[in-house]
Structures are given as structure tokens and as C-alpha cells.
Design an enzyme around this catalytic site. Structure first.
Site, PDB file in Angstrom:
ATOM      1  N   GLY A  30       0.858  -1.185   0.000  1.00  0.00           N
ATOM      2  CA  GLY A  30       0.000   0.000   0.000  1.00  0.00           C
ATOM      3  C   GLY A  30       0.884   1.220   0.000  1.00  0.00           C
ATOM      4  O   GLY A  30       1.961   1.221   0.593  1.00  0.00           O
ATOM      5  N   ASN A  31       0.399   2.236  -0.676  1.00  0.00           N
ATOM      6  CA  ASN A  31       1.205   3.431  -0.800  1.00  0.00           C
ATOM      7  C   ASN A  31       0.375   4.637  -0.432  1.00  0.00           C
ATOM      8  O   ASN A  31      -0.491   5.030  -1.194  1.00  0.00           O
ATOM      9  CB  ASN A  31       1.646   3.548  -2.258  1.00  0.00           C
ATOM     10  CG  ASN A  31       3.102   3.891  -2.350  1.00  0.00           C
ATOM     11  OD1 ASN A  31       3.674   4.387  -1.374  1.00  0.00           O
ATOM     12  ND2 ASN A  31       3.689   3.635  -3.492  1.00  0.00           N
ATOM     13  N   PHE A  34       1.674   9.399   3.186  1.00  0.00           N
ATOM     14  CA  PHE A  34       2.504   9.616   4.364  1.00  0.00           C
ATOM     15  C   PHE A  34       3.326   8.404   4.778  1.00  0.00           C
ATOM     16  O   PHE A  34       4.145   8.487   5.665  1.00  0.00           O
ATOM     17  CB  PHE A  34       1.626  10.087   5.529  1.00  0.00           C
ATOM     18  CG  PHE A  34       0.840  11.295   5.144  1.00  0.00           C
ATOM     19  CD1 PHE A  34       1.438  12.536   5.146  1.00  0.00           C
ATOM     20  CD2 PHE A  34      -0.465  11.187   4.712  1.00  0.00           C
ATOM     21  CE1 PHE A  34       0.742  13.668   4.748  1.00  0.00           C
ATOM     22  CE2 PHE A  34      -1.179  12.308   4.307  1.00  0.00           C
ATOM     23  CZ  PHE A  34      -0.566  13.560   4.326  1.00  0.00           C
ATOM     24  N   ASP A 187      -9.417   8.540  12.164  1.00  0.00           N
ATOM     25  CA  ASP A 187      -9.439   8.228  10.725  1.00  0.00           C
ATOM     26  C   ASP A 187     -10.099   6.857  10.518  1.00  0.00           C
ATOM     27  O   ASP A 187      -9.576   6.007   9.785  1.00  0.00           O
ATOM     28  CB  ASP A 187      -8.009   8.263  10.168  1.00  0.00           C
ATOM     29  CG  ASP A 187      -7.974   8.445   8.662  1.00  0.00           C
ATOM     30  OD1 ASP A 187      -9.057   8.642   8.066  1.00  0.00           O
ATOM     31  OD2 ASP A 187      -6.875   8.387   8.085  1.00  0.00           O
TER      32      ASP A 187
END
Ligand code: ADE
Length: 324
Positions: A30-31, A34, A187
Site C-alpha cells: 500500500g502506498n 505519508f 481516521d
């Protein structure tokens, strides 16, 4: 505090992983803006909890000399703020303790130049991508076929609407744990829920997580998930258990719409007014009525009118015990 001092604080504690014990592979899981997450191999056995349909948890251990892990790294272009947040995340994860529905940190490397956070590997990746990829089979209420792209091959777990209710319960259970420890995630969203090989849901990504020793935490600015935020967070930067409940409601909508983006026709700038006018998202086609009632409760304008996570968990437990 500067980064070197922060890193020095962590050095030599029980969490520190020696470079020779950790191999970081090239494949990116996953990119984010941050952090980047890579697959890794860690020497030694790690605890593994499996959850079964009956919601019984069984503790097992990885077999063999090494374990598959996920390694979170700072991107090369990270600025000072990004680095500070990364070390904050590291220290939060040390304080979290173990809960089956909260991702566990297995260790870390607190080198100020290239810090790493090593967490449990979750084979099925994040819930949002999982839902979008398997939308067709979930809609038909059938077992998903083996993935053609071969990125998450060989899962054989049937994913039906009722299994989504089980995942909703698991996330709620994790959030009960976090709120009982006064952690505010800030989040809560389907992109931040990970699924293990045995389809156990884990809350992850503690980059925005804060500890609130009073029941209210206020924070201004920074990166904000606008469409997941309660009105009082948007207007007054307030974060409480009840603002987390609002975000959980948005996450439920993501789940039962099988990965739709919230309020697609509303601009982020217009969100406060849109909510103040009483607008809310509609019931997704496949969403059970009972789950939509929970969403609407989570989106009550006033925080005090929303349920607590304990109340939500009790209601979802009842739903899971009903029917077949
Ligand atoms: N993507 C982000 N974190 C991950 C993890 N822990 N396991 C698998 N994929 C991930």
C-alpha cells in the site's frame, strides 16, 4: 522535540528489531501519501488470532522459523512533520496493548533516518479494496472466486452480506477497546481496516491517533478525512468517542454500498452546510434495514444523541444471533 531525540527515546527498548532479523521485500502492499507499506519477513514466531464464524477467537502461532509481516516505511520525501507523526504512531502502537481487532505492532526500527514500523501481515489487504474487488460475488451472495490478478490468491472465505455484519461487529469491538483506553483514532474508514487470512478485521493506521485524557481532544488543521468527520469535528475540531461513532457510520455505509465513496456529488467545502441542512446518505441497495438504522443513529447531528460503541456492539451482536 527533534527527530534524533525522539528516536533516542525508543532505542534499546524491547520493541527494537535488529536489522539482521528483518528482511523487507520489494512488493509494496500500500502506498499512502505519508507512508509506504511493504511485505517483510521477520525471524521468529509471532502470535496469530483466528476468528471463526461464531466469533470465537483462537490463539495460534505462526509456524516455522520466520513470519510474514508488513513493514511501514516513511516515503523518501517525508518532511519534518511527517517524521514526527511517524514516531508518534510508533509510540502509540507500543501503548496500544493487544486486541484481536486492532493491528498489533510486532516491533520497530527507530533509526531517525529510516524508521520502520513492523505490524501483523493481513493477507486480504484493506477492506475498501476488498469490497470493490469482490463486489460482484458479494452482490450475488456467493463465494468469491480465486483472484485473477493473483495479488490475494487462494482465499476461500465466503463473503456474504451477513459476513459484512460480522466484520462490522469486529470493527466495533476494536473501537470499544480503543475508546475504553481513551484512544481517538480520528481516521476510522474502510481504507484503514485490514483483513487477515482468516478474515479477521483489524483497525490499522494510527497516524492520526491521539490520546485524550479528558473526553474531548481538539486539534486544528493537518490532513483531514473531511467526509468521515462529524459536524463538531468539521466546525470546532473536536474529537470524542461520539465523533468516532459518526465516522464508524460512514464506514458502515462504505461497507454496505460495497465500496462507494461517500457523498460523491458534494464538494468537501460544502460538507458542513450539507449536514446542517439535515442531509444524510441514503440506504444502499444491499444494506439490511437494521444496519441503516444504526448508520442513521451514528449520524445524529448532536453527539449526545448518537449511541456509544458499547451500545452499537450490543445491537450488532443481536443481529448476528438472529436468523440462520
Ligand atoms: N497494507 C497496509 N498494511 C498492511 C498489512 N499490515 N498487511 C497487508 N497489507 C497491508
Amino acid at each position: 522535540m527533534d527527530i534524533k531525540a525522539m528516536a533516542d527515546q525508543f532505542k534499546n527498548d524491547k520493541w527494537e528489531i535488529k536489522g539482521k532479523d528483518l528482511l523487507v521485500h520489494d512488493d509494496c502492499l500500500g502506498n499512502g501519501a505519508f507512508a509506504c507499506v511493504f511485505r517483510g519477513t521477520l525471524k521468529g514466531k509471532i502470535p496469530l488470532f483466528k476468528v471463526y464464524a461464531s466469533l470465537q477467537l483462537v490463539l495460534e502461532h505462526t509456524t516455522g522459523e520466520t513470519s510474514e509481516v508488513a513493514v511501514k516505511k516513511l516515503p523518501a520525501h517525508a518532511n519534518h512533520e511527517g517524521r514526527v507523526d511517524f514516531f508518534h504512531e510508533m509510540s502509540f502502537m507500543k501503548r496500544l496493548g493487544y486486541h484481536p481487532h486492532v493491528i498489533s505492532m510486532l516491533g520497530c526500527v527507530s533509526n531517525p533516518i529510516d524508521p520502520l514500523i513492523v505490524v501483523e501481515y493481513c493477507k486480504h489487504g484493506d477492506l475498501l479494496r476488498f469490497l470493490r474487488k469482490n463486489k460482484g460475488s458479494i452482490l450475488k451472495d456467493e463465494t468469491p472466486k480465486e483472484s485473477k490478478e493473483n495479488d490475494y490468491p487462494d482465499y476461500e472465505v465466503p463473503m456474504k452480506i451477513k459476513d459484512l455484519v460480522s466484520i462490522a461487529w469486529q470493527v466495533c469491538d476494536g473501537l470499544c477497546y480503543l475508546s475504553s483506553h481513551k484512544f481517538i483514532h480520528r481516521d476510522v474508514a474502510a481504507r484503514n481496516i485490514l483483513l487477515t487470512k482468516g478474515m479477521c478485521a483489524k483497525i490499522s493506521d494510527f497516524g492520526l491517533c491521539r490520546y485524550a485524557d479528558s473526553s474531548l481532544y481538539t486539534a486544528k488543521g493537518g490532513r483531514l478525512p473531511i467526509k468521515w468527520m462529524a459536524p463538531e469535528s468539521l466546525k470546532f475540531y473536536e474529537y470524542t468517542e461520539k465523533t468516532e461513532v459518526w465516522s464508524y457510520g460512514i464506514m458502515l455505509h462504505e461497507m454496505f454500498s460495497l465500496g462507494e465513496a461517500p457523498y460523491p456529488s458534494v464538494q468537501p467545502m460544502e460538507m458542513i452546510q450539507y449536514l446542517e441542512e439535515g442531509n444524510r446518505m441514503r440506504q444502499p441497495v444491499k444494506c439490511p434495514n437494521e444496519m441503516y438504522i444504526l448508520m442513521k443513529g451514528a449520524w445524529e447531528f448532536k453527539g449526545e444523541d448518537r449511541p456509544t460503541f458499547d451500545e452499537l456492539r450490543a445491537k450488532i451482536s443481536m443481529l448476528l444471533n438472529l436468523g440462520d
